[in-house]
Design a protein around this motif. Sequence first.
Motif, PDB file in Angstrom:
ATOM      1  N   ASP A 109      23.068 -33.674 -31.198  1.00  6.01           N
ATOM      2  CA  ASP A 109      22.998 -34.867 -30.519  1.00  6.01           C
ATOM      3  C   ASP A 109      22.074 -35.979 -30.970  1.00  6.01           C
ATOM      4  OD1 ASP A 109      22.919 -36.977 -28.923  1.00  6.01           O
ATOM      5  OD2 ASP A 109      22.419 -35.948 -27.072  1.00  6.01           O
ATOM      6  N   PRO A 110      22.690 -36.699 -32.042  1.00  5.16           N
ATOM      7  CA  PRO A 110      21.703 -37.699 -32.792  1.00  5.16           C
ATOM      8  C   PRO A 110      20.715 -38.452 -32.015  1.00  5.16           C
ATOM      9  CG  PRO A 110      23.872 -37.508 -33.641  1.00  5.16           C
ATOM     10  CD  PRO A 110      23.936 -36.947 -32.474  1.00  5.16           C
ATOM     11  N   ALA A 111      21.150 -38.840 -30.790  1.00  9.11           N
ATOM     12  CA  ALA A 111      20.485 -39.706 -29.946  1.00  9.11           C
ATOM     13  C   ALA A 111      19.760 -39.104 -28.503  1.00  9.11           C
ATOM     14  CB  ALA A 111      21.503 -40.790 -29.356  1.00  9.11           C
ATOM     15  N   VAL A 112      19.437 -37.741 -28.875  1.00  4.90           N
ATOM     16  CA  VAL A 112      18.939 -36.999 -27.860  1.00  4.90           C
ATOM     17  C   VAL A 112      17.883 -37.837 -27.274  1.00  4.90           C
ATOM     18  CG1 VAL A 112      17.413 -35.650 -29.293  1.00  4.90           C
ATOM     19  CG2 VAL A 112      18.017 -34.641 -27.069  1.00  4.90           C
ATOM     20  N   ALA A 143      17.378 -33.250 -32.374  1.00  2.00           N
ATOM     21  CA  ALA A 143      18.629 -33.652 -32.666  1.00  2.00           C
ATOM     22  C   ALA A 143      19.558 -32.740 -33.361  1.00  2.00           C
ATOM     23  CB  ALA A 143      18.538 -35.026 -33.412  1.00  2.00           C
ATOM     24  N   GLU A 144      19.155 -32.179 -34.317  1.00  8.55           N
ATOM     25  CA  GLU A 144      19.901 -30.968 -34.870  1.00  8.55           C
ATOM     26  C   GLU A 144      20.055 -29.862 -33.873  1.00  8.55           C
ATOM     27  OE1 GLU A 144      19.641 -28.054 -39.021  1.00  8.55           O
ATOM     28  OE2 GLU A 144      18.208 -29.733 -38.725  1.00  8.55           O
ATOM     29  N   ASP A 164      13.747 -35.405 -34.864  1.00  9.48           N
ATOM     30  CA  ASP A 164      14.915 -35.123 -35.669  1.00  9.48           C
ATOM     31  C   ASP A 164      15.366 -33.515 -35.504  1.00  9.48           C
ATOM     32  OD1 ASP A 164      14.914 -37.608 -36.723  1.00  9.48           O
ATOM     33  OD2 ASP A 164      13.932 -37.064 -38.614  1.00  9.48           O
ATOM     34  N   ARG A 184      14.879 -42.485 -29.530  1.00  8.79           N
ATOM     35  CA  ARG A 184      15.042 -41.320 -28.639  1.00  8.79           C
ATOM     36  C   ARG A 184      14.047 -41.221 -27.483  1.00  8.79           C
ATOM     37  NH1 ARG A 184      15.321 -38.519 -34.274  1.00  8.79           N
ATOM     38  NH2 ARG A 184      17.561 -38.530 -34.769  1.00  8.79           N
TER      39      ARG A 184
END
Length: 390
Positions: free
Chosen positions: A53-56, A48-49, A45, A6
């Motif tokens: 966006d898991p790959a922010v 991302a939540e 993490d 990330r």
Amino acid sequence: MPFERRLTLDASAAEYVIDVANVVREPALGGERAADLARLSGLLDALAEFTRDPAVQVYAITDRSLLTDGRLTPEERQSLDRWYLEGLLEVLPRADDRILELADALELRVVSADNFLDFHRAYPWIPGNRDRFLRPFLQPDGVIGVRPRIMPVPPEWQVSRKEEEGLLLEAGVYRRWDRSAHRAVLGRDWRCPEADCPLFGAADRPRSTALPRRRKSQVLCPTHGLPLADAGPRPSRAQVKVVMDGTVRGRFMVTAGEPLAVGRAPADGGVVLGAWIDDTEVESVSRTHVMVSYDGTGLSVVDERSANGTWVRRRRPTGDELVPLPHGALWHLRQGDSVVLHERLELLPSGRQFVFEEDPADGTVGPRVSADAAGPTMMAVPWPPGQEPG
């Protein structure tokens, strides 16, 4: 996913800027050690939540002292060194002014508990700001979270005292970034005299789109403070996110002058959506569904005779509007538009301002769609009768 994925110093991809030392050295974020790299992992993490966006992508900056901080483990210090050498982490004597320089020039959102009192006069948008800053905090379950914060409006004496402290920490301050010039600077390829520079090193190193510093008429390396050499123009790029059910599943970049095929399984190096979306929805997307192109100022899309059709979602003050895109027709995306390939699947162009400008044709601009919001908001809009995706 490994949290270091990330981290980016790509100015066209980063969405947030973080002072790594501030996070790693903050005991209030949990853990028993005075400095703990796990706090950065927890914060990423949380972002991302927060953004769904898991790959922010985060632009990470740290004070140089963190790399030699004896309170970190040898393995943690090695990780920081590696990120620096790989161009994933920017290292400076002092990070605060660089964080705000990036936030001001690129409109990145800042994640920090710092009030930045010594920069309130240089950046008058800070006092009372409600939408450009996030604060990390420890939740009752012991997991790190982030939430929007309202920046304080301090009395004059506090601002003056912090300015004096800053001048003592750094002999002189850099001038503010010239926002009228940052587009031109990001459009050039820069080289640092130091061949091993992780940001602007030798020509055989991967090219960086990190943001240089400016001091009067000079363009400087933020790491070494040396004037950068202009190595010629750089193709501009735009970022597009793959959004399914309101959550960002992936992202890709479109380079100016290089149209990109997007679909279930496009040939010749296109974007394969099957890597990010559910199998049931893959079958509703054509092998080459659309072609996406970028001309340096805006994105365009063409439906490549898809089986189930393509729509453009236009965000209006009165509500969203779905416009069918005829096969072969070129649509110039305006600020706020997204490309709908399926009722659960959209291509969402980045809301970064150096990608889109206000549309002069009719003077209307939709709500800004950006990672500056708490994740992309997907409004439920009825499909036109007879045009529901099959």
